[in-house]
Design a protein around this motif. Sequence first.
Motif, PDB file in Angstrom:
ATOM      1  N   PRO A  56       7.000 -47.035   0.141  1.00 57.73           N
ATOM      2  CA  PRO A  56       7.537 -48.336   0.575  1.00 57.73           C
ATOM      3  C   PRO A  56       7.508 -49.416  -0.517  1.00 57.73           C
ATOM      4  N   ALA A  57       6.448 -49.465  -1.313  1.00 57.60           N
ATOM      5  CA  ALA A  57       6.360 -50.517  -2.342  1.00 57.60           C
ATOM      6  C   ALA A  57       7.417 -50.314  -3.428  1.00 57.60           C
ATOM      7  N   VAL A  58       7.722 -49.060  -3.701  1.00 64.81           N
ATOM      8  CA  VAL A  58       8.719 -48.740  -4.736  1.00 64.81           C
ATOM      9  C   VAL A  58      10.121 -49.049  -4.204  1.00 64.81           C
ATOM     10  N   VAL A  59      10.353 -48.688  -2.964  1.00 70.96           N
ATOM     11  CA  VAL A  59      11.654 -48.963  -2.334  1.00 70.96           C
ATOM     12  C   VAL A  59      11.889 -50.472  -2.255  1.00 70.96           C
ATOM     13  N   THR A  60      10.857 -51.211  -1.865  1.00 74.20           N
ATOM     14  CA  THR A  60      11.001 -52.666  -1.747  1.00 74.20           C
ATOM     15  C   THR A  60      11.285 -53.313  -3.101  1.00 74.20           C
ATOM     16  N   ALA A  61      10.602 -52.854  -4.135  1.00 71.58           N
ATOM     17  CA  ALA A  61      10.827 -53.410  -5.478  1.00 71.58           C
ATOM     18  C   ALA A  61      12.272 -53.172  -5.908  1.00 71.58           C
ATOM     19  N   PHE A  62      12.773 -51.991  -5.585  1.00 73.91           N
ATOM     20  CA  PHE A  62      14.166 -51.645  -5.911  1.00 73.91           C
ATOM     21  C   PHE A  62      15.128 -52.580  -5.166  1.00 73.91           C
TER      22      PHE A  62
END
Length: 386
Positions: A56-62
């Motif tokens: 989730p943190a990687v998806v949100t940053a993207f």
Amino acid sequence: MSDFSSLNAALEQRRNNSLYRQRRLLESAQAAEVVIDGKPCINFCSNDYLGLANHPAVVTAFQQAANDYGVGSGASHLVCGHGQCHQQLEEELAAFTGRDRALLFSTGYMANLAVISTLLGKKDFVFEDKLNHASLIDGGLLSAARFQRYLHNDMDSLEKKLARAGEGRKLIVVDGVFSMDGDLAPLPALSALAEKYQAWLMVDDAHGIGVLGDSGAGCAEHFSLDQQQLPIVMATLGKAFGSFGAFVAGSEVLIESLIQFARPYIYTTALPPAVAAASLASLKLIRDDGGQRERLRHAISHFKQGAQALGLPLMVSDTAIQPLLIGSSEQAVSLSEQLAERGVLVGAIRPPTVAVNTARLRITLSAAHSEAQLQQLLAALAEVLA
Ligand SMILES: *Cc1c(COP(=O)(O)O)cnc(C)c1O
């Protein structure tokens, strides 16, 4: 010559030798459990070692970076495509790997072509382990340097070739973790040989970055080799980072030379900034939380113990890459199909990716695998290999 019928013979031959490749259709996110060709499967062939590809943190940053910077980078780095996300990621990667500077590339394949062909010309020498990744071999060929392949992890074989080489630059290149075998290159010994023969040493840490070393900084950290001892580190962001792209880390003069002269760097569009932002989010997770690495180590030892108890043909590997040596391509493909019928996805790796008669089932483990999933893998292997 107006049609392509002259290509048919090679396709036919590949089919007859059980070497034909087919793409499976992934219908879900990359994760421990996926839907492939319409069927739910446990995934043991991804390089998403830490389960970050859908974190989730990687998806949100993207998503946030796409909102702020759009999708396309618009140009190459040297024209007007080099943005704040790229710059910040390069700075953080340099600090993470303990190198002066880092430079982003669109793919690992291109990074390898870039480094080798920029450092060497036809009067020079490149020394490569027999089991090096195809992109390192292709980089050596592109450079036109004199090509020397030494026996896998055999320092005597390498030293003989180093001693025989004449005038010219010398570059030793190895995978940090060999991608189809899972074993490590003996980097301290390689570093000593590089120093003795005044050669440069380059490591491709595609399968070590994020996974090896106390903070996940890869094989250089694992072996405590600084920039002097291991001057060229290349690593990819599409595996344990769960993102996309690659970087080279090293001295100021190395990086500046790549910016000025490396054609696979100069003549291509910069990564989308949101991809760099996603990699930055992964880097923070990797660096600040060793939990995923701990879970991966646990999965590896759980699998190895189970496989040993079953007498499975394990190879010499302590990493997330756990191949089972089968030999015949036909048998490897058949076993992979039988595993797929049992809901377990394992790739059959065949020539020319590996040597003739060394086809294998390449199992890759992830921090995202549960104990129950590992048990299912072992049970399925016991059934098909019994
Ligand atoms: C995957 C891989 C590459 C290529 O990296 P990409 O970013 O996928 O192009 C290079 N070297 C090794 C050892 C790899 O496993």
